[in-house]
Design a protein around this motif. Structure first.
Motif, PDB file in Angstrom:
ATOM      1  N   PHE A 165       0.821  -1.211   0.000  1.00  0.00           N
ATOM      2  CA  PHE A 165       0.000   0.000   0.000  1.00  0.00           C
ATOM      3  C   PHE A 165       0.855   1.262   0.000  1.00  0.00           C
ATOM      4  O   PHE A 165       0.495   2.265  -0.624  1.00  0.00           O
ATOM      5  CB  PHE A 165      -0.958  -0.017   1.191  1.00  0.00           C
ATOM      6  N   ALA A 166       2.002   1.216   0.668  1.00  0.00           N
ATOM      7  CA  ALA A 166       2.911   2.363   0.626  1.00  0.00           C
ATOM      8  C   ALA A 166       3.405   2.590  -0.792  1.00  0.00           C
ATOM      9  O   ALA A 166       3.482   3.736  -1.267  1.00  0.00           O
ATOM     10  CB  ALA A 166       4.086   2.136   1.576  1.00  0.00           C
ATOM     11  N   GLY A 167       3.728   1.512  -1.503  1.00  0.00           N
ATOM     12  CA  GLY A 167       4.181   1.630  -2.876  1.00  0.00           C
ATOM     13  C   GLY A 167       3.109   2.157  -3.810  1.00  0.00           C
ATOM     14  O   GLY A 167       3.416   2.833  -4.805  1.00  0.00           O
ATOM     15  N   GLU A 168       1.857   1.850  -3.513  1.00  0.00           N
ATOM     16  CA  GLU A 168       0.745   2.317  -4.330  1.00  0.00           C
ATOM     17  C   GLU A 168       0.242   3.695  -3.878  1.00  0.00           C
ATOM     18  O   GLU A 168      -0.699   4.234  -4.465  1.00  0.00           O
ATOM     19  CB  GLU A 168      -0.413   1.314  -4.262  1.00  0.00           C
ATOM     20  N   ARG A 169       0.852   4.244  -2.829  1.00  0.00           N
ATOM     21  CA  ARG A 169       0.457   5.537  -2.258  1.00  0.00           C
ATOM     22  C   ARG A 169      -1.006   5.534  -1.834  1.00  0.00           C
ATOM     23  O   ARG A 169      -1.766   6.474  -2.100  1.00  0.00           O
ATOM     24  CB  ARG A 169       0.743   6.676  -3.247  1.00  0.00           C
ATOM     25  N   ILE A 170      -1.376   4.466  -1.172  1.00  0.00           N
ATOM     26  CA  ILE A 170      -2.728   4.327  -0.640  1.00  0.00           C
ATOM     27  C   ILE A 170      -2.638   4.409   0.878  1.00  0.00           C
ATOM     28  O   ILE A 170      -1.882   3.657   1.503  1.00  0.00           O
ATOM     29  CB  ILE A 170      -3.349   2.986  -1.071  1.00  0.00           C
ATOM     30  N   ASP A 171      -3.382   5.314   1.478  1.00  0.00           N
ATOM     31  CA  ASP A 171      -3.376   5.451   2.930  1.00  0.00           C
ATOM     32  C   ASP A 171      -3.926   4.166   3.559  1.00  0.00           C
ATOM     33  O   ASP A 171      -4.934   3.628   3.094  1.00  0.00           O
ATOM     34  CB  ASP A 171      -4.232   6.636   3.367  1.00  0.00           C
ATOM     35  N   ALA A 172      -3.266   3.718   4.592  1.00  0.00           N
ATOM     36  CA  ALA A 172      -3.699   2.470   5.228  1.00  0.00           C
ATOM     37  C   ALA A 172      -3.402   2.483   6.719  1.00  0.00           C
ATOM     38  O   ALA A 172      -2.407   3.061   7.163  1.00  0.00           O
ATOM     39  CB  ALA A 172      -3.007   1.275   4.581  1.00  0.00           C
ATOM     40  N   VAL A 173      -4.287   1.848   7.464  1.00  0.00           N
ATOM     41  CA  VAL A 173      -4.081   1.572   8.878  1.00  0.00           C
ATOM     42  C   VAL A 173      -3.886   0.063   9.004  1.00  0.00           C
ATOM     43  O   VAL A 173      -4.662  -0.718   8.443  1.00  0.00           O
ATOM     44  CB  VAL A 173      -5.290   2.018   9.722  1.00  0.00           C
ATOM     45  N   HIS A 174      -2.851  -0.353   9.723  1.00  0.00           N
ATOM     46  CA  HIS A 174      -2.539  -1.780   9.846  1.00  0.00           C
ATOM     47  C   HIS A 174      -2.708  -2.222  11.297  1.00  0.00           C
ATOM     48  O   HIS A 174      -2.029  -1.717  12.188  1.00  0.00           O
ATOM     49  CB  HIS A 174      -1.115  -2.055   9.363  1.00  0.00           C
ATOM     50  N   VAL A 175      -3.624  -3.142  11.512  1.00  0.00           N
ATOM     51  CA  VAL A 175      -3.900  -3.656  12.851  1.00  0.00           C
ATOM     52  C   VAL A 175      -3.056  -4.905  13.072  1.00  0.00           C
ATOM     53  O   VAL A 175      -3.156  -5.875  12.315  1.00  0.00           O
ATOM     54  CB  VAL A 175      -5.399  -3.973  13.019  1.00  0.00           C
ATOM     55  N   GLN A 176      -2.222  -4.875  14.104  1.00  0.00           N
ATOM     56  CA  GLN A 176      -1.347  -5.990  14.437  1.00  0.00           C
ATOM     57  C   GLN A 176      -1.878  -6.726  15.661  1.00  0.00           C
ATOM     58  O   GLN A 176      -2.583  -6.148  16.490  1.00  0.00           O
ATOM     59  CB  GLN A 176       0.061  -5.476  14.762  1.00  0.00           C
ATOM     60  N   SER A 177      -1.515  -7.990  15.779  1.00  0.00           N
ATOM     61  CA  SER A 177      -1.856  -8.768  16.969  1.00  0.00           C
ATOM     62  C   SER A 177      -0.565  -9.258  17.612  1.00  0.00           C
ATOM     63  O   SER A 177       0.340  -9.710  16.909  1.00  0.00           O
ATOM     64  CB  SER A 177      -2.742  -9.963  16.593  1.00  0.00           C
ATOM     65  N   ARG A 178      -0.512  -9.159  18.928  1.00  0.00           N
ATOM     66  CA  ARG A 178       0.697  -9.579  19.640  1.00  0.00           C
ATOM     67  C   ARG A 178       0.796 -11.101  19.735  1.00  0.00           C
ATOM     68  O   ARG A 178       1.842 -11.660  20.026  1.00  0.00           O
ATOM     69  CB  ARG A 178       0.734  -8.960  21.041  1.00  0.00           C
ATOM     70  N   ASN A 179      -0.314 -11.800  19.496  1.00  0.00           N
ATOM     71  CA  ASN A 179      -0.310 -13.253  19.561  1.00  0.00           C
ATOM     72  C   ASN A 179      -1.346 -13.794  18.583  1.00  0.00           C
ATOM     73  O   ASN A 179      -1.938 -13.032  17.814  1.00  0.00           O
ATOM     74  CB  ASN A 179      -0.585 -13.736  20.989  1.00  0.00           C
ATOM     75  N   ASN A 180      -1.534 -15.082  18.606  1.00  0.00           N
ATOM     76  CA  ASN A 180      -2.444 -15.717  17.654  1.00  0.00           C
ATOM     77  C   ASN A 180      -3.737 -16.152  18.346  1.00  0.00           C
ATOM     78  O   ASN A 180      -4.087 -17.326  18.367  1.00  0.00           O
ATOM     79  CB  ASN A 180      -1.748 -16.917  17.003  1.00  0.00           C
ATOM     80  N   GLN A 181      -4.451 -15.188  18.896  1.00  0.00           N
ATOM     81  CA  GLN A 181      -5.701 -15.468  19.604  1.00  0.00           C
ATOM     82  C   GLN A 181      -6.916 -15.002  18.814  1.00  0.00           C
ATOM     83  O   GLN A 181      -7.987 -14.805  19.384  1.00  0.00           O
ATOM     84  CB  GLN A 181      -5.677 -14.808  20.987  1.00  0.00           C
ATOM     85  N   TRP A 182      -6.746 -14.827  17.528  1.00  0.00           N
ATOM     86  CA  TRP A 182      -7.842 -14.396  16.655  1.00  0.00           C
ATOM     87  C   TRP A 182      -8.467 -13.100  17.174  1.00  0.00           C
ATOM     88  O   TRP A 182      -9.658 -12.906  17.121  1.00  0.00           O
ATOM     89  CB  TRP A 182      -8.867 -15.522  16.488  1.00  0.00           C
ATOM     90  N   TYR A 183      -7.594 -12.211  17.637  1.00  0.00           N
ATOM     91  CA  TYR A 183      -7.977 -10.855  18.068  1.00  0.00           C
ATOM     92  C   TYR A 183      -8.952 -10.847  19.242  1.00  0.00           C
ATOM     93  O   TYR A 183      -9.646  -9.849  19.465  1.00  0.00           O
ATOM     94  CB  TYR A 183      -8.545 -10.055  16.883  1.00  0.00           C
ATOM     95  N   GLN A 184      -8.991 -11.930  20.012  1.00  0.00           N
ATOM     96  CA  GLN A 184      -9.879 -11.981  21.187  1.00  0.00           C
ATOM     97  C   GLN A 184      -9.179 -11.334  22.382  1.00  0.00           C
ATOM     98  O   GLN A 184      -8.681 -12.003  23.270  1.00  0.00           O
ATOM     99  CB  GLN A 184     -10.277 -13.427  21.478  1.00  0.00           C
ATOM    100  N   HIS A 185      -9.160  -9.993  22.366  1.00  0.00           N
ATOM    101  CA  HIS A 185      -8.506  -9.239  23.426  1.00  0.00           C
ATOM    102  C   HIS A 185      -9.522  -8.344  24.119  1.00  0.00           C
ATOM    103  O   HIS A 185     -10.372  -7.727  23.466  1.00  0.00           O
ATOM    104  CB  HIS A 185      -7.383  -8.366  22.859  1.00  0.00           C
ATOM    105  N   THR A 186      -9.424  -8.247  25.419  1.00  0.00           N
ATOM    106  CA  THR A 186     -10.224  -7.277  26.149  1.00  0.00           C
ATOM    107  C   THR A 186      -9.823  -5.874  25.693  1.00  0.00           C
ATOM    108  O   THR A 186      -8.645  -5.570  25.577  1.00  0.00           O
ATOM    109  CB  THR A 186      -9.979  -7.418  27.668  1.00  0.00           C
ATOM    110  N   GLY A 187     -10.787  -5.055  25.398  1.00  0.00           N
ATOM    111  CA  GLY A 187     -10.486  -3.716  24.913  1.00  0.00           C
ATOM    112  C   GLY A 187     -10.419  -3.614  23.410  1.00  0.00           C
ATOM    113  O   GLY A 187     -10.089  -2.550  22.866  1.00  0.00           O
TER     114      GLY A 187
END
Length: 343
Positions: free
Chosen positions: A22-44
């Motif tokens: 996306f940076a190469g295509e000059r497209i604005d992007a937000v990237h959501v990362q996960s600290r572990n492999n819990q399928w994003y099941q985080h409090t908050g």
């Protein structure tokens, strides 16, 4: 807006899913990362999504995009982050073993899965969504589960595309145009699908996926498919490593180690490659060597996927058993573990 997929790298300073593209295509992007492999099941998580939604409020068109675990999050969290369009590659419906006991690809994660928000966040009110997947795999059951739960999207079925299907699409140069067309609102799934299907015969990733569907008893056929894949993609470390693993299973450990050495020269230290090396050594009878390799993998912060392999190697094998059950199951149909697909 992208959501990261299952990862062996827990450092949050890593590139986000598709960030370089996306940076190469000059497209604005937000990237959501996960600290572990819990399928994003985080409090908050809902509060975090609200922050993302606020950050993208000024944009006319917001797309949620992800692959596998990231596709799961893109579909389920699209409404919370303000996306009205979704592109999900090979997403899951759930990995909760109580709801999907047939899903064993991420068994360690399924065993400890905790539903923090999965059951309470409803399907999002979106304008359009595309789910691209291989219907010959368990991915079909995930798609059916999502539909049954009320998610609305267009199916784009790529038989033989493997999991995640993005590896196949990137190889045949159709992932980039699909992403850009979805962003522009001009994606034609029927026409695009036909172009993808026409290129399966010349795709190493498609051959890799096909080999995983062939019975263990047909070792010659599996070897032939993987050899063709290695000829098509001689610089793909996962293809070389899988071919090496099959050679070991066929009783050719010297050839297996030679091919696997090439894979590690291309991508040194990659955990999946090292796990395959451990398997090859175990098949060849060097159980202590296999244990040392897995100990090296597990010595650094890495995926919980690898820990059971090391634990199994710490226990003496049952008398008369040629190889452990987990290895037989993996050789019998586990989808390829793809690394480096970052579009």
């Amino acid at each position: 807006m992208t959501f990261d997929s299952y990862t062996d790298v827990f450092d949050l300073d890593r590139l986000g899913f598709g960030e370089h593209f996306f940076a190469g295509e000059r497209i604005d992007a937000v990237h959501v990362q996960s600290r572990n492999n819990q399928w994003y099941q985080h409090t908050g998580m809902e509060a975090a999504c609200a922050s993302v939604r606020a950050a993208v409020r000024g944009y006319d068109r917001v797309i949620a995009y992800g692959s596998s675990m990231g596709g799961y999050a893109a579909l389920r969290l699209a409404g919370l982050v303000g996306a009205r369009t979704v592109l999900a590659l090979s997403p899951q419906w759930t990995i909760d073993w109580r709801r999907a006991p047939w899903e064993r690809r991420w068994a360690e994660n399924s065993r400890v899965f905790e539903d923090v928000w999965e059951g309470s966040v409803p399907p999002p009110p979106i304008d359009e969504a595309f789910v691209i997947f291989d219907p010959l795999l368990r991915d079909r059951r995930h798609v059916q589960g999502l539909e049954h739960e009320g998610f609305r999207f267009q199916r784009v079925e790529i038989p033989g595309g493997g999991h995640p299907v993005g590896g196949f699409l990137a190889e045949i140069s159709l992932l980039r145009p699909a992403v850009l067309d979805v962003i522009a609102g001009r994606f034609n799934p029927g026409q695009w699908r036909q172009a993808a299907l026409q290129q399966r015969a010349t795709s190493a990733q498609a051959l890799l996926a096909e080999s995983s569907r062939v019975s263990k008893a047909r070792i010659g056929r599996r070897l032939a498919l993987l050899q063709r894949a290695a000829q098509i993609a001689p610089r793909d470390p996962i293809v070389l490593s899988r071919f090496a693993l099959e050679l070991a299973w066929a009783g050719r450990p010297a050839d297996a180690l030679a091919y696997h050495r090439q894979a590690l020269e291309i991508q040194p230290g990659q955990p999946t490659l090292l796990m395959h090396l451990s398997c090859i050594l175990e098949i060849a009878g060097d159980r202590e060597g296999a244990r040392r390799v897995m100990a090296e993998v597990c010595a650094s912060p890495t995926s919980e996927f690898y820990r059971p392999r090391l634990n199994a190697l710490m226990v003496p094998p049952a008398a008369g058993r040629q190889c452990p059950g987990w290895l037989r199951r993996m050789m019998g149909g586990r989808p390829s573990l793809l690394a480096g697909v970052n579009v």
